[in-house]
Design a protein around this motif. Structure first.
Motif, PDB file in Angstrom:
ATOM      1  N   LEU A  28       0.846  -1.188   0.000  1.00  0.00           N
ATOM      2  CA  LEU A  28       0.000   0.000   0.000  1.00  0.00           C
ATOM      3  C   LEU A  28       0.884   1.241   0.000  1.00  0.00           C
ATOM      4  O   LEU A  28       1.771   1.371   0.848  1.00  0.00           O
ATOM      5  CB  LEU A  28      -0.897  -0.001   1.235  1.00  0.00           C
ATOM      6  CG  LEU A  28      -1.871  -1.186   1.289  1.00  0.00           C
ATOM      7  CD1 LEU A  28      -2.005  -1.715   2.698  1.00  0.00           C
ATOM      8  CD2 LEU A  28      -3.228  -0.761   0.743  1.00  0.00           C
ATOM      9  N   PRO A  29       0.653   2.182  -0.928  1.00  0.00           N
ATOM     10  CA  PRO A  29       1.566   3.316  -1.091  1.00  0.00           C
ATOM     11  C   PRO A  29       1.268   4.474  -0.152  1.00  0.00           C
ATOM     12  O   PRO A  29       0.247   4.515   0.532  1.00  0.00           O
ATOM     13  CB  PRO A  29       1.328   3.735  -2.546  1.00  0.00           C
ATOM     14  CG  PRO A  29      -0.110   3.390  -2.782  1.00  0.00           C
ATOM     15  CD  PRO A  29      -0.370   2.128  -1.987  1.00  0.00           C
ATOM     16  N   HIS A  30       2.171   5.443  -0.177  1.00  0.00           N
ATOM     17  CA  HIS A  30       2.010   6.670   0.601  1.00  0.00           C
ATOM     18  C   HIS A  30       1.006   7.599  -0.077  1.00  0.00           C
ATOM     19  O   HIS A  30       0.536   7.330  -1.193  1.00  0.00           O
ATOM     20  CB  HIS A  30       3.351   7.367   0.786  1.00  0.00           C
ATOM     21  CG  HIS A  30       4.027   7.736  -0.516  1.00  0.00           C
ATOM     22  ND1 HIS A  30       3.677   8.832  -1.254  1.00  0.00           N
ATOM     23  CD2 HIS A  30       5.029   7.133  -1.201  1.00  0.00           C
ATOM     24  CE1 HIS A  30       4.421   8.914  -2.331  1.00  0.00           C
ATOM     25  NE2 HIS A  30       5.257   7.894  -2.330  1.00  0.00           N
ATOM     26  N   ALA A  31       0.666   8.689   0.583  1.00  0.00           N
ATOM     27  CA  ALA A  31      -0.345   9.616   0.082  1.00  0.00           C
ATOM     28  C   ALA A  31       0.013  10.138  -1.308  1.00  0.00           C
ATOM     29  O   ALA A  31       1.164  10.487  -1.578  1.00  0.00           O
ATOM     30  CB  ALA A  31      -0.507  10.793   1.045  1.00  0.00           C
ATOM     31  N   GLY A  32      -0.985  10.164  -2.182  1.00  0.00           N
ATOM     32  CA  GLY A  32      -0.821  10.682  -3.527  1.00  0.00           C
ATOM     33  C   GLY A  32      -0.247   9.713  -4.525  1.00  0.00           C
ATOM     34  O   GLY A  32      -0.225   9.992  -5.727  1.00  0.00           O
ATOM     35  N   ALA A  33       0.224   8.566  -4.060  1.00  0.00           N
ATOM     36  CA  ALA A  33       0.902   7.609  -4.930  1.00  0.00           C
ATOM     37  C   ALA A  33       0.003   6.416  -5.249  1.00  0.00           C
ATOM     38  O   ALA A  33      -1.054   6.228  -4.652  1.00  0.00           O
ATOM     39  CB  ALA A  33       2.205   7.141  -4.292  1.00  0.00           C
ATOM     40  N   GLY A  34       0.476   5.606  -6.202  1.00  0.00           N
ATOM     41  CA  GLY A  34      -0.208   4.371  -6.567  1.00  0.00           C
ATOM     42  C   GLY A  34       0.756   3.210  -6.563  1.00  0.00           C
ATOM     43  O   GLY A  34       1.877   3.315  -6.036  1.00  0.00           O
ATOM     44  N   ALA A  35       0.354   2.122  -7.175  1.00  0.00           N
ATOM     45  CA  ALA A  35       1.151   0.899  -7.148  1.00  0.00           C
ATOM     46  C   ALA A  35       2.527   1.066  -7.772  1.00  0.00           C
ATOM     47  O   ALA A  35       3.476   0.355  -7.411  1.00  0.00           O
ATOM     48  CB  ALA A  35       0.387  -0.223  -7.866  1.00  0.00           C
ATOM     49  N   SER A  36       2.685   2.013  -8.694  1.00  0.00           N
ATOM     50  CA  SER A  36       3.948   2.139  -9.429  1.00  0.00           C
ATOM     51  C   SER A  36       5.148   2.437  -8.538  1.00  0.00           C
ATOM     52  O   SER A  36       6.283   2.176  -8.938  1.00  0.00           O
ATOM     53  CB  SER A  36       3.829   3.220 -10.504  1.00  0.00           C
ATOM     54  OG  SER A  36       3.678   4.503  -9.929  1.00  0.00           O
TER      55      SER A  36
END
Length: 259
Positions: A28-36
């Motif tokens: 699970l990513p940090h705020a504002g981010a996605g799987a990439s």
């Protein structure tokens, strides 16, 4: 806006024929981010770990969807998707906001879905939720003030985003929604029995202290291991990915036999 199918949550970087993993690592990513943000990890992890990244609505492949703004929304949608998609054994990893989402997801799975419970919960770059300080309402600021506050608190905001209005229109809705999730979050429950924790941090991360990281141990009756890297800042999962993945692999090795 209508949500896409459950598969929209997940990204897997290995072909079906190569998926020989004995354990799945859901990130699970940090705020504002996605799987990439975890794409690089695919080359650093051994083949017996099946890497799966999570993308919330409003970013990357889900840019056309409306961002979620509360933890209840996230867990009510993500929980059933994960329980249907992931088979045991698996582990959850979350960095920063992702750590809180991972924590609440582990609680949800432990109480709602006995068939899918994480072998290990890895929380990274986030103070234990019952020790977190009062939120400041950053998500309610105007665009300029929001970006300035985030840059001062976390660092790592690209200069291109700070000065490009077109990029802001693309990235800010998800970032604001994620900050709303974080700042509206209220701690309310402890982990189900038997949930083990691996807690990661960096000594120069301005958002956490060693005491706040060690306090995660108070939220589980399982085992807790705390590892604090010597440097890397708040985004050490990106600046020191090899060291981070090595710590995770070492912990998972004790839970499965990769041959």
């Amino acid at each position: 806006m209508r949500e896409r199918t459950d598969d929209a949550w997940f990204t897997n970087w290995r072909n079906a024929a190569d998926q020989v993993g004995q354990i799945t690592l859901v990130c699970l990513p940090h705020a504002g981010a996605g799987a990439s943000v975890y794409a690089r990890w695919a080359t650093l992890l051994p083949p017996w770990i099946d890497l799966v990244g999570i993308t919330l609505p409003g970013r990357e492949s889900r840019i056309s969807e409306s961002p979620l703004t509360s933890m209840d929304e996230v867990i009510s949608r993500l929980g059933p998707a994960v329980s249907a998609r992931v088979q045991e054994p698996f582990a959850l990893f979350g960095h920063s906001l992702g750590a809180l989402i991972g924590y609440e997801l582990a609680c949800w799975l432990g109480t709602r879905c006995s068939a899918a419970r994480p072998e290990l919960l890895v929380v990274s770059g986030r103070a234990a939720p019952h020790r977190a300080g009062r939120r400041s309402g950053i998500h309610e600021l105007d665009d300029d003030a929001l970006l300035t506050a985030l840059h001062e608190r976390y660092g790592g905001i690209p200069e291109a985003l700070l000065g490009n209005l077109e990029l802001r229109e693309v990235f800010l809705p998800a970032l604001r929604g994620d900050m709303s999730i974080l700042e509206r979050y209220r701690f309310g429950r402890r982990l189900p029995a038997g949930t083990d924790l691996l807690v990661l941090g960096a000594s120069d991360d301005p958002t956490t202290t060693a005491s706040e990281l060690h306090a995660w141990s108070e939220l589980t009756r399982g085992s807790t291991t705390v590892t604090i890297l010597s440097d890397g800042g708040h985004f050490y999962t990106q600046t020191r990915p090899r060291q981070v993945t090595e710590v995770i692999v070492d912990e998972l090795v004790t839970r499965t036999t990769p041959w």
